[in-house]
Design an enzyme around this catalytic site. Sequence first.
Site, PDB file in Angstrom:
ATOM      1  N   CYS A 103      15.627   7.996   1.921  1.00 35.23           N
ATOM      2  CA  CYS A 103      14.693   9.093   1.668  1.00 35.23           C
ATOM      3  C   CYS A 103      14.149   9.016   0.237  1.00 35.23           C
ATOM      4  O   CYS A 103      13.428   8.090  -0.078  1.00 35.23           O
ATOM      5  CB  CYS A 103      15.370  10.417   1.976  1.00 35.23           C
ATOM      6  SG  CYS A 103      14.206  11.767   2.178  1.00 35.23           S
ATOM      7  N   HIS A 237      17.834   9.667   7.464  1.00 33.94           N
ATOM      8  CA  HIS A 237      19.133   9.792   6.789  1.00 33.94           C
ATOM      9  C   HIS A 237      20.318   9.345   7.651  1.00 33.94           C
ATOM     10  O   HIS A 237      20.896  10.162   8.368  1.00 33.94           O
ATOM     11  CB  HIS A 237      19.358  11.265   6.437  1.00 33.94           C
ATOM     12  CG  HIS A 237      18.499  11.763   5.336  1.00 33.94           C
ATOM     13  ND1 HIS A 237      18.907  11.754   4.011  1.00 33.94           N
ATOM     14  CD2 HIS A 237      17.261  12.310   5.341  1.00 33.94           C
ATOM     15  CE1 HIS A 237      17.945  12.271   3.263  1.00 33.94           C
ATOM     16  NE2 HIS A 237      16.940  12.617   4.039  1.00 33.94           N
ATOM     17  N   GLU A 239      23.279   8.762   6.702  1.00 31.30           N
ATOM     18  CA  GLU A 239      24.526   9.394   6.237  1.00 31.30           C
ATOM     19  C   GLU A 239      24.729  10.770   6.863  1.00 31.30           C
ATOM     20  O   GLU A 239      25.811  11.340   6.780  1.00 31.30           O
ATOM     21  CB  GLU A 239      24.538   9.461   4.698  1.00 31.30           C
ATOM     22  CG  GLU A 239      23.704  10.562   4.050  1.00 31.30           C
ATOM     23  CD  GLU A 239      22.198  10.287   4.022  1.00 31.30           C
ATOM     24  OE1 GLU A 239      21.752   9.307   4.626  1.00 31.30           O
ATOM     25  OE2 GLU A 239      21.471  11.081   3.386  1.00 31.30           O
TER      26      GLU A 239
END
Lengths: 278, 79
Positions: A103, A237, A239
């Site tokens: 990002c 994302h 994660e």
Amino acid sequence: MRSEEIKVCVLRIEGTNCEDEMYQAFRELGASPEKVHLKQLLGKCPADMKRELDDYNILALPGGFSAGDYVRAGAIFAARIKSELSKDIRSFVESERPVLGVCNGFQILVELGLLPAFEGTMSEHPEAALYTNISGRFECTPTILKHESRGKCIFTKRIEKGRMMLVPCAHAEGKLMFAKEKEEKLLAKLEENDQIVFRYVDEDGEYAGYPWCPNGSLSNIAGICNPAGNVMGMMPHPERVVHRYTHPDFTRTAADVNGAGDGKAIFESVIESVKRKA
Amino acid sequence: MVVAEIRIELKQGVADPEGQNTKKALELLGFKGIKNVKSIKVFDIELDADAAEAKKAGEEMCRKLLANPVIQKFSVQIK
């Protein structure tokens, strides 16, 4: 090398806000992450807090709104790295250590010239831009990514080509762009160099427009790597989906809710590649 | 002291969602006959320098931070 010996520098400045999830993703896979402020690498801090980039095995640039996203998203963080840490980061990348930007981290890598980096390690000026979504809005939505790497990218070695993954995005500036007059040539070059890692697709795996592609990115590109494959940036994302139970549809699929989320393989891949190299 | 007015605008052909959304909003407010809206960013930088130095510094600032040459062009005017 054991997993816990792998040191990960999760780099932040004011305005970074996804460092906890990034830290946690590496932590849960057994590596040793540390949240490090840029000033700690520059020595502008108490002596015991000083860190050396060279002591880490992986560099991760998390998401957020570094320096308020003023000027352009990621531009201030990138300019600060470039003016004071250029030599260190260059040698980090040249030693084939992995650098991940998610990002805002991807925006920083592009502004820094570490991506797409067609020539050499780091271009003097940006060669691409991540600019305002065509909707003109902040887009916060799950996206479906198709893995496109033919094997160059070290962050996706454990993911077969063509696999679809559900990874959430949350950004206002994610439209990958090249200078208009070079667009076709540079896109072909990305393809030829095996630098396209992820593309946005619809449920059937077809390249589709908004909202499947949330930002209007060139050729639906969601993530790219450098020609060597050790620097990767992506807008969505991973994660945030290390576990199945953080997937938006986790109660509606047959998959084990406590099982792996679609983003986990990215972290597994990079840890494995560091281990193998050591 | 001089003021360097740095103007950052999108290159020809680069989509301008901020401008387009603003145009739409203005039309929703009832404004008629709007042909185009272009968003432009201006930085006024006060500098302790003479005009020639300020111009040079302003251009360097654009190259190092204020503009991304892939999508933007800049101009520096000393006031």
